[in-house]
Scaffold this active site. Structure first.
Site, PDB file in Angstrom:
ATOM      1  N   CYS A  67       0.828  -1.209   0.000  1.00 28.29           N
ATOM      2  CA  CYS A  67       0.000   0.000   0.000  1.00 28.29           C
ATOM      3  C   CYS A  67       0.862   1.259   0.000  1.00 28.29           C
ATOM      4  CB  CYS A  67      -0.918   0.011   1.219  1.00 28.29           C
ATOM      5  SG  CYS A  67      -1.920   1.503   1.338  1.00 28.29           S
ATOM      6  N   ARG A  70      -0.246   4.794   2.852  1.00 31.20           N
ATOM      7  CA  ARG A  70      -0.253   4.503   4.281  1.00 31.20           C
ATOM      8  C   ARG A  70      -0.105   5.703   5.211  1.00 31.20           C
ATOM      9  NH1 ARG A  70       4.200  -0.085   4.724  1.00 31.20           N
ATOM     10  NH2 ARG A  70       4.576   0.182   2.493  1.00 31.20           N
ATOM     11  N   TRP A 233      -9.512   5.453  -0.063  1.00 33.85           N
ATOM     12  CA  TRP A 233     -10.076   6.051  -1.271  1.00 33.85           C
ATOM     13  C   TRP A 233      -9.202   5.621  -2.439  1.00 33.85           C
ATOM     14  CZ3 TRP A 233      -8.575   9.124   2.961  1.00 33.85           C
ATOM     15  CH2 TRP A 233      -7.291   9.686   2.875  1.00 33.85           C
ATOM     16  N   GLU A 238      -5.350   3.195 -10.349  1.00 29.04           N
ATOM     17  CA  GLU A 238      -5.981   1.882 -10.152  1.00 29.04           C
ATOM     18  C   GLU A 238      -7.136   1.702 -11.128  1.00 29.04           C
ATOM     19  OE1 GLU A 238      -6.625   2.615  -5.675  1.00 29.04           O
ATOM     20  OE2 GLU A 238      -6.122   0.487  -5.813  1.00 29.04           O
TER      21      GLU A 238
HETATM   22  N1  ARG Z   1      -6.823  -1.916  -6.891  1.00 27.68           N
HETATM   23  C1  ARG Z   1      -8.107  -2.192  -6.335  1.00 27.68           C
HETATM   24  C2  ARG Z   1      -9.215  -1.734  -7.297  1.00 27.68           C
HETATM   25  O1  ARG Z   1      -8.898  -1.162  -8.308  1.00 27.68           O
HETATM   26  C3  ARG Z   1      -8.314  -1.508  -4.993  1.00 27.68           C
HETATM   27  C4  ARG Z   1      -7.252  -1.786  -3.939  1.00 27.68           C
HETATM   28  C5  ARG Z   1      -7.313  -0.840  -2.762  1.00 27.68           C
HETATM   29  N2  ARG Z   1      -7.112   0.496  -3.173  1.00 27.68           N
HETATM   30  C6  ARG Z   1      -7.195   1.583  -2.381  1.00 27.68           C
HETATM   31  N3  ARG Z   1      -7.007   2.745  -2.920  1.00 27.68           N
HETATM   32  N4  ARG Z   1      -7.441   1.456  -1.096  1.00 27.68           N
HETATM   33  O2  ARG Z   1     -10.377  -1.898  -7.046  1.00 27.68           O
END
Ligand code: ARG
Length: 369
Positions: A67, A70, A233, A238
């Site tokens: 992560c 953090r 969030w 991602e």
């Molecule tokens: N990578 C994952 C997704 O696209 C989420 C993982 C957690 N990500 C976060 N920003 N807490 O759904």
């Protein structure tokens, strides 16, 4: 001064309980460690107070090597629901979690810890169905085909068949698995538009606002909490550089390139990279416009460096898995690219569960042979 390490011959669970209590008292400065230790030696384990559980969950986040977000680990809200085990009640609390975590767009990192025997089969609370078609193609999110098939076997009738059908939750209690449809008002989504290219907005792309991870076990003080869904969030990469862009996910780059009017005949025009960039711009723009909190890869990696400094000052070493910490676009423009991390795990932490459909657990689910 750190407390002496517990004797290595003690059972794992006892040792981890002692280690966690020592960490808890050292980090909080609270007294009473001796009495807590005596309880562990008497019973072999520990029943955590709500405050201890909260700190343990926060440290599990702090220790999450994959992560990059953090820095705010101390702000994690922990909902202590260890007395809740009935699927209907779990579902009600998960709806409250979705609402409180979303918090009108000002997302709050939140975790709900449920009682023994509870498990959510979905890997996140909000997931889009992936429907395998007779010709082998997939409508929806290809990553969720196995989950979608599993839910069908559990009795789900299937959704309308769009590319973004929200899946029901499979909640396992002490003796049965129950399916629950998420009401529309529990799932916040953001339609993707671009600040200058209206065509991108016409592609029908969208994503949900809240990533709530529900397939990781919280491991703290020698105890395992298999149902402890938590959210932060999103970081725009991602969604825009992986979920919507990967060829084996939504594979949207060709459509985005067409919307941008890019020449896609030669890979050396770097049309994929241009489309990728504009899709990332679009996701940030859309979340900002919707008033939903989202990080960007420059901001979050700068914050990560602050986190490292903060941890160093506290006398702790930051561990990390570099390949997960760097963003999947323009990684070398971020400070994390130029750093190295020790990739080893510490407790408290989270461990990934085996998906329910790959586990034979007779008696729980009648659909497993
Ligand atoms: N990578 C994952 C997704 O696209 C989420 C993982 C957690 N990500 C976060 N920003 N807490 O759904």
């Amino acid at each position: 001064m750190p407390a002496p390490r517990p004797h290595p011959a003690l059972p794992e669970r006892t040792r981890e309980a002692l280690e966690f209590l020592a960490l808890y008292h050292a980090e909080t400065g609270l007294s009473g460690l001796k009495a807590r230790q005596a309880e562990v030696y008497r019973t072999g384990g520990v029943t955590l107070s709500a405050a201890e559980l909260t700190h343990g969950a926060r440290v599990a986040w702090r220790n999450s090597t994959r992560c990059v977000g953090r820095l705010p680990w101390m702000t994690l809200e922990v909902r202590d629901l260890r007395h809740v085990t009935a699927p209907e009640e779990v579902f009600t609390h998960l709806l409250a979690h979705l609402r409180e975590g979303f918090n009108g767009g000002r997302i709050l990192p939140t975790m709900s810890v449920f009682g023994p025997g509870v498990r959510v089969h979905n890997d996140q609370l909000v997931r889009y169905a992936g429907y395998r078609q007779p010709d082998g193609s997939v409508v929806g999110d290809p990553q969720n085909v196995a989950l979608t098939d599993h839910l069908r076997r559990l009795g789900w009738a299937g959704g309308p068949g769009t590319a973004f059908d929200v899946l029901p939750l499979a909640i396992e209690g002490q003796e049965r698995v129950t399916l629950f449809d998420l009401p529309a008002d529990a799932v916040q989504e953001v339609p993707i538009t671009h600040p200058t290219c209206a065509e991108i907005g016409r592609l029908g792309l969208r994503w949900h606002a809240l990533p709530v991870i529900s397939n990781m076990t919280l491991e703290v003080a020698g105890q395992s909490f298999p149902c402890a869904p938590f959210n932060g969030w999103y970081l725009q990469t991602e969604i825009a550089a992986r979920n919507l862009a990967d060829q084996d996910r939504y594979d949207a780059l060709p459509a985005v390139a067409a919307a941008l009017g890019l020449e896609t005949g030669s890979r050396r025009s770097l049309w994929q990279d241009r489309a990728l960039l504009e899709l990332n711009v679009a996701v940030l723009h859309s979340f900002d416009r919707a008033g939903v909190r989202i990080a960007d890869h420059h901001g979050v990696t700068t914050q990560f460096v602050h986190f490292e400094d903060q941890e160093r000052r506290a006398g702790r070493e930051v561990r990390g898995r570099w390949s997960w910490l760097i963003p999947p676009m323009s990684p070398a423009t971020t400070p994390v690219w130029h750093r190295a991390y020790e990739d080893t795990e510490e407790r408290p932490n989270f461990t990934v569960q085996t998906p329910a459909w790959r586990e034979a657990r007779p008696g729980v689910c009648p659909f497993h042979s």
